[in-house]
Design a protein around this motif. Sequence first.
Motif, PDB file in Angstrom:
ATOM      1  N   SER A  83     -38.082 -23.103  45.781  1.00 39.10           N
ATOM      2  CA  SER A  83     -39.354 -23.772  46.030  1.00 39.10           C
ATOM      3  C   SER A  83     -39.922 -23.282  47.352  1.00 39.10           C
ATOM      4  N   VAL A  84     -41.192 -23.085  47.350  1.00 35.69           N
ATOM      5  CA  VAL A  84     -41.883 -22.647  48.557  1.00 35.69           C
ATOM      6  C   VAL A  84     -42.531 -23.889  49.144  1.00 35.69           C
ATOM      7  N   SER A  85     -42.068 -24.267  50.325  1.00 31.36           N
ATOM      8  CA  SER A  85     -42.586 -25.488  50.919  1.00 31.36           C
ATOM      9  C   SER A  85     -43.886 -25.264  51.676  1.00 31.36           C
ATOM     10  N   ALA A  86     -44.137 -24.053  52.100  1.00 30.62           N
ATOM     11  CA  ALA A  86     -45.347 -23.771  52.861  1.00 30.62           C
ATOM     12  C   ALA A  86     -45.784 -22.337  52.568  1.00 30.62           C
ATOM     13  N   PRO A  87     -47.042 -22.023  52.851  1.00 35.33           N
ATOM     14  CA  PRO A  87     -47.494 -20.647  52.639  1.00 35.33           C
ATOM     15  C   PRO A  87     -46.833 -19.692  53.635  1.00 35.33           C
ATOM     16  N   THR A  88     -46.981 -18.413  53.385  1.00 35.59           N
ATOM     17  CA  THR A  88     -46.370 -17.379  54.214  1.00 35.59           C
ATOM     18  C   THR A  88     -46.896 -17.455  55.646  1.00 35.59           C
ATOM     19  N   LEU A  89     -45.975 -17.357  56.587  1.00 34.45           N
ATOM     20  CA  LEU A  89     -46.349 -17.347  57.998  1.00 34.45           C
ATOM     21  C   LEU A  89     -46.674 -15.914  58.397  1.00 34.45           C
ATOM     22  N   ARG A  90     -47.883 -15.682  58.797  1.00 32.24           N
ATOM     23  CA  ARG A  90     -48.348 -14.349  59.200  1.00 32.24           C
ATOM     24  C   ARG A  90     -48.243 -14.193  60.719  1.00 32.24           C
ATOM     25  N   LYS A  91     -48.339 -12.955  61.153  1.00 33.65           N
ATOM     26  CA  LYS A  91     -48.234 -12.633  62.582  1.00 33.65           C
ATOM     27  C   LYS A  91     -49.323 -13.338  63.380  1.00 33.65           C
ATOM     28  N   ARG A  92     -50.526 -13.385  62.863  1.00 36.52           N
ATOM     29  CA  ARG A  92     -51.643 -14.021  63.575  1.00 36.52           C
ATOM     30  C   ARG A  92     -51.377 -15.516  63.768  1.00 36.52           C
ATOM     31  N   GLU A  93     -50.886 -16.188  62.705  1.00 37.46           N
ATOM     32  CA  GLU A  93     -50.579 -17.617  62.816  1.00 37.46           C
ATOM     33  C   GLU A  93     -49.444 -17.847  63.808  1.00 37.46           C
ATOM     34  N   LEU A  94     -48.451 -16.967  63.779  1.00 35.29           N
ATOM     35  CA  LEU A  94     -47.329 -17.084  64.705  1.00 35.29           C
ATOM     36  C   LEU A  94     -47.806 -16.933  66.149  1.00 35.29           C
ATOM     37  N   LEU A  95     -48.677 -15.983  66.374  1.00 34.34           N
ATOM     38  CA  LEU A  95     -49.226 -15.773  67.714  1.00 34.34           C
ATOM     39  C   LEU A  95     -50.029 -16.992  68.166  1.00 34.34           C
ATOM     40  N   ASP A  96     -50.854 -17.545  67.290  1.00 32.97           N
ATOM     41  CA  ASP A  96     -51.639 -18.729  67.648  1.00 32.97           C
ATOM     42  C   ASP A  96     -50.732 -19.899  68.025  1.00 32.97           C
ATOM     43  N   GLU A  97     -49.655 -20.090  67.288  1.00 31.84           N
ATOM     44  CA  GLU A  97     -48.734 -21.193  67.562  1.00 31.84           C
ATOM     45  C   GLU A  97     -47.986 -20.980  68.876  1.00 31.84           C
ATOM     46  N   VAL A  98     -47.604 -19.727  69.163  1.00 33.29           N
ATOM     47  CA  VAL A  98     -46.925 -19.426  70.435  1.00 33.29           C
ATOM     48  C   VAL A  98     -47.864 -19.712  71.595  1.00 33.29           C
ATOM     49  N   VAL A  99     -49.104 -19.292  71.479  1.00 32.69           N
ATOM     50  CA  VAL A  99     -50.092 -19.533  72.547  1.00 32.69           C
ATOM     51  C   VAL A  99     -50.302 -21.032  72.731  1.00 32.69           C
ATOM     52  N   ARG A 100     -50.401 -21.780  71.652  1.00 30.68           N
ATOM     53  CA  ARG A 100     -50.633 -23.217  71.750  1.00 30.68           C
ATOM     54  C   ARG A 100     -49.444 -23.932  72.399  1.00 30.68           C
ATOM     55  N   ARG A 101     -48.223 -23.550  72.010  1.00 30.30           N
ATOM     56  CA  ARG A 101     -47.047 -24.248  72.529  1.00 30.30           C
ATOM     57  C   ARG A 101     -46.708 -23.869  73.964  1.00 30.30           C
ATOM     58  N   THR A 102     -46.921 -22.613  74.338  1.00 27.11           N
ATOM     59  CA  THR A 102     -46.501 -22.155  75.665  1.00 27.11           C
ATOM     60  C   THR A 102     -47.634 -22.139  76.681  1.00 27.11           C
ATOM     61  N   GLU A 103     -48.848 -22.232  76.247  1.00 27.73           N
ATOM     62  CA  GLU A 103     -50.025 -22.172  77.122  1.00 27.73           C
ATOM     63  C   GLU A 103     -50.055 -20.885  77.943  1.00 27.73           C
ATOM     64  N   VAL A 104     -49.575 -19.813  77.353  1.00 27.12           N
ATOM     65  CA  VAL A 104     -49.610 -18.477  77.954  1.00 27.12           C
ATOM     66  C   VAL A 104     -50.873 -17.803  77.445  1.00 27.12           C
ATOM     67  N   LYS A 105     -51.405 -16.872  78.244  1.00 25.14           N
ATOM     68  CA  LYS A 105     -52.589 -16.131  77.808  1.00 25.14           C
ATOM     69  C   LYS A 105     -52.280 -15.382  76.512  1.00 25.14           C
ATOM     70  N   ARG A 106     -53.264 -15.335  75.653  1.00 25.96           N
ATOM     71  CA  ARG A 106     -53.097 -14.699  74.334  1.00 25.96           C
ATOM     72  C   ARG A 106     -52.682 -13.241  74.474  1.00 25.96           C
ATOM     73  N   LYS A 107     -53.270 -12.543  75.434  1.00 24.16           N
ATOM     74  CA  LYS A 107     -52.970 -11.129  75.640  1.00 24.16           C
ATOM     75  C   LYS A 107     -51.498 -10.926  75.992  1.00 24.16           C
ATOM     76  N   ASP A 108     -50.952 -11.777  76.847  1.00 22.58           N
ATOM     77  CA  ASP A 108     -49.547 -11.663  77.244  1.00 22.58           C
ATOM     78  C   ASP A 108     -48.609 -12.060  76.090  1.00 22.58           C
ATOM     79  N   ALA A 109     -48.971 -13.111  75.376  1.00 16.79           N
ATOM     80  CA  ALA A 109     -48.136 -13.576  74.270  1.00 16.79           C
ATOM     81  C   ALA A 109     -48.106 -12.538  73.144  1.00 16.79           C
ATOM     82  N   LYS A 110     -49.212 -11.842  72.936  1.00 16.17           N
ATOM     83  CA  LYS A 110     -49.272 -10.824  71.878  1.00 16.17           C
ATOM     84  C   LYS A 110     -48.302  -9.691  72.171  1.00 16.17           C
ATOM     85  N   LYS A 111     -48.230  -9.234  73.424  1.00 15.35           N
ATOM     86  CA  LYS A 111     -47.310  -8.153  73.796  1.00 15.35           C
ATOM     87  C   LYS A 111     -45.859  -8.570  73.551  1.00 15.35           C
TER      88      LYS A 111
END
Length: 159
Positions: free
Chosen positions: A68-96
């Motif tokens: 069973s698939v409980s959620a849709p596929t996690l993409r790189k963009r969604e992962l980056l958005d969540e990292v930025v939201r949780r860590t409050e790091v600049k998007r440019k730094d989190a992307k690297k």
Amino acid sequence: MTTSKSKPTTTRKTSTTRRKPTSGTTGAASKVKKTPKAKTEPVSAVPQPAPPLKKEIHPTVVTLTEPSVSAPTLRKRELLDEVVRRTEVKRKDAKKVLEETLALLGTAVAEGREINIPGFGKLMVQQVETKANARVANCKIRQSRNSGKETLAEPEKDG
């Protein structure tokens, strides 16, 4: 001279097919042979007991479990958005950092190494198959019951 007249000889054509008998005729063809009736045994008034079963049969219900698939596929963009939201790091730094982390994980899987990261789980490469346009690695991941709840980084306290 006398001429003699002779009768012309005629031949009669006979048919090779039989004529179908009409409904009013009775002949050998219209007689139907009767088959003898089957002998039947008299039915007894006393019911006979059923023969005993040698072995009781209990049906077994088989249920198929499908993944069973409980959620849709996690993409790189969604992962980056969540990292930025949780860590409050600049998007440019989190992307690297995220791109380098994913590259290291991809290299480790390509080499067949096990990856053991708390919070993520233990990933083991089971089988590797090389195709014409890709390399397919079947992996198994084992996660603890609280794998999504624990974090490595301590939240910063404002003080």
